[in-house]
Enzyme design. Structure first.
Site, PDB file in Angstrom:
ATOM      1  CB  VAL A  75      -5.000   0.229   6.940  1.00 13.68           C
ATOM      2  CG1 VAL A  75      -4.236  -1.053   6.637  1.00 13.68           C
ATOM      3  CG2 VAL A  75      -4.131   1.455   6.713  1.00 13.68           C
ATOM      4  CB  CYS A 169      -8.062  -4.172   1.962  1.00 12.88           C
ATOM      5  SG  CYS A 169      -7.983  -2.868   0.707  1.00 12.88           S
TER       6      CYS A 169
END
Length: 221
Positions: A75, A169
């Protein structure tokens, strides 16, 4: 021998879903003769979750929408003040591997930041670009029909607080930074040509055509 040409499109601020749909459409319909393109854009606030994304990394998205997408990675957050560059290349034509492409993109970001006396570097085990341990740029790519789409997001002058609502991430506690806070420019328009020149140099392309696309021009779709 001249480098192959590259079309650069400046899209301004566009909704994420609209731009993602356009990237997929472009990739699906391009031919072996299609010119490679880079699209420069800013997005309204949005979290995007990569193909292998885990829900546990979405801590408290709140009022910011979450879109599950087809790029690699976990994400991340996009918002105004972040320069996003979507890199639409025919890798088969360039005889370029994905790992090599990632390396070239990362190096282009490092070279861009060097112009502002910012000492940045990639990490072998965590794609992206970092400054003193904090992340300043994220990467996420998808390859379809031998062609790349998605690309990079470089934090320039934005509200970084939404990153606290996620594990960026997929890394808990990872801190984000941005160009403006490190003594560089706070102006995306100023940084755009610096990044494009660095990308073109690394990719062996020549940016010959720059198009500014307004809302009434849908030719890129």
């Amino acid at each position: 021998m001249n480098n192959p040409s590259l079309i650069v499109r400046q899209l301004g601020q566009r909704p994420y879903q609209q731009t993602w749909d356009a990237m997929r459409d472009f990739t699906d319909h391009r031919s072996a003769d299609s010119t490679d393109e880079i699209w420069l854009v800013e997005h309204p606030p949005v979290f995007t979750q990569g193909q292998a994304g885990k829900a546990e990394h979405l801590l408290a998205p709140g009022d910011i929408p979450v879109i599950k997408v087809d790029r690699g990675g976990q994400v991340t957050y996009h918002g105004p003040g972040q320069l996003v560059a979507y890199i639409l290349l025919d890798l088969r034509r360039k005889k370029l591997g994905v790992r090599e492409l990632v390396t070239q993109i990362e190096q282009a970001i490092v070279n861009t930041l060097k112009q502002y006396d910012i000492d940045a570097y990639p990490k072998a085990d965590a794609p992206g670009v970092y400054v003193s341990g904090d992340k300043i740029a994220s990467l996420g790519l998808r390859i379809r029909k031998g062609c790349s789409f998605h690309g990079l997001a470089l934090n320039v002058n934005m509200d970084l607080s939404p990153f606290q609502r996620i594990n960026p991430c997929g890394y808990a506690g990872l801190l984000m930074t941005q160009v403006a806070d490190l003594g560089g420019t706070d102006n995306i328009d100023e940084l755009q040509p610096v990044l494009i020149n660095a990308l073109a140099d690394e990719l062996g392309l020549t940016a010959e055509q720059i198009e500014v696309i307004d809302e009434s021009d849908k030719t890129y779709e």
